[in-house]
Design an enzyme around this catalytic site. Structure first.
Site, short mmCIF file in Angstrom:
data_model
loop_
_atom_site.label_atom_id
_atom_site.label_comp_id
_atom_site.label_asym_id
_atom_site.label_seq_id
_atom_site.Cartn_x
_atom_site.Cartn_y
_atom_site.Cartn_z
N HIS A 71 -2.29 11.17 -4.47
CA HIS A 71 -3.45 11.39 -5.35
C HIS A 71 -3.21 12.43 -6.44
CE1 HIS A 71 -5.22 8.99 -2.30
NE2 HIS A 71 -5.38 9.97 -1.42
N SER A 97 -4.51 2.22 8.75
CA SER A 97 -4.77 1.13 7.81
C SER A 97 -3.80 -0.04 8.00
CB SER A 97 -4.69 1.64 6.37
OG SER A 97 -3.36 1.98 6.02
N ASP A 147 -2.98 4.66 -2.30
CA ASP A 147 -3.73 5.63 -1.51
C ASP A 147 -2.76 6.72 -1.06
OD1 ASP A 147 -5.81 6.85 -0.14
OD2 ASP A 147 -5.55 5.62 1.66
N GLU A 186 0.85 -1.20 0.00
CA GLU A 186 0.00 0.00 0.00
C GLU A 186 0.88 1.23 0.00
OE1 GLU A 186 -4.06 1.56 1.97
OE2 GLU A 186 -2.52 1.06 3.44
#
Length: 240
Positions: free
Chosen positions: A114, A51, A111, A43
């Site tokens: 962006h 998370s 994530d 990730e």
């Protein structure tokens, strides 16, 4: 699987988790084959670290879980059974080093920042390290419509427009214009490109042979690749 995420939210600590509520439906659709399985996971984007335990509980305890962030303070958020690396997701050298050190991966989730260039550079450099059968999720793709993130409606530089071109690449087997629309080797690897609200999901396959059509009549099965070779075709249902 969605229940797992909803239950997790009720038991968080002081490490924040911030997601759009409909993301958990997407996770349930896209990540179900990997739930509680031993996988290699990556990730991009750690934020406050919430998370990390979420994904740690989602997969088998022997999974390799790698998290990337540009903020050096995130290094302290690593916990047992996880790896945190610090670097810039728009730096191809950093991404290739992560791929070489920890790949191949079954699941990759972007994530991160962006920004358009970040999402595109990350995809292009990490996609080769995704295993066949694996999925690549790019989150918060609504920023493709925000000029402040390098996007804007129908901006060719946005990730959404980039992903639309991936759909073309996936269908390049069927081109009738070899100059303007040549075959793209990605057609060998793209199983699908799915557009959800604010998430784009890509699945990797390993197609060793071109697509084949099949026709069966009276129990007799025939296969053909002729549809990939003909030009100037017309509808099969066109009236004489």
């Amino acid at each position: 699987m969605k229940e797992y995420f909803l239950n997790f939210l009720k038991n968080t600590d002081d490490r924040s988790v911030m997601k759009w509520t409909h993301y958990f439906d997407v996770y349930a659709d896209e990540l179900k084959p990997f739930y509680k399985k031993n996988i290699s996971f990556l990730e991009i984007g750690i934020f406050k670290g919430g998370s990390i335990p979420m994904w740690k509980g989602c997969f088998a305890s022997s999974s390799q879980l790698v998290f990337l962030d540009i903020d050096p303070d995130c290094k302290a958020l690593a916990e047992r059974g996880t790896i945190v690396e610090i670097g810039d997701q728009s730096d191809p050298k950093f991404l290739k080093r992560m791929a070489n050190n920890y790949g191949p991966f079954d699941v990759i989730i972007d994530d991160g920042g962006h920004q358009m260039n970040q999402q595109i550079i990350s995809f292009e450099n990490l996609w080769p390290s995704l295993r066949p059968g694996g999925v690549y999720l790019v989150e918060d793709t609504h920023t493709s419509y925000w000029p402040g993130f390098g996007g804007g409606y129908r901006n060719e530089a946005s990730f959404i427009e980039y992903a639309k071109r991936l759909v073309d690449s996936m269908h390049s087997w069927y081109t009738e214009d070899d100059d303007a629309f040549p075959f793209d080797p990605l057609a060998n690897e793209l199983g699908y490109v799915r557009f959800y609200d604010s998430i784009v999901a890509m699945k990797k396959i390993s197609r060793k042979r071109p697509p084949t059509s099949v026709m069966s009549r009276n129990g007799k099965i025939q296969t053909s690749r002729r549809a990939l070779e003909i030009r100037g075709r017309t509808s099969s249902f066109k009236a004489d």
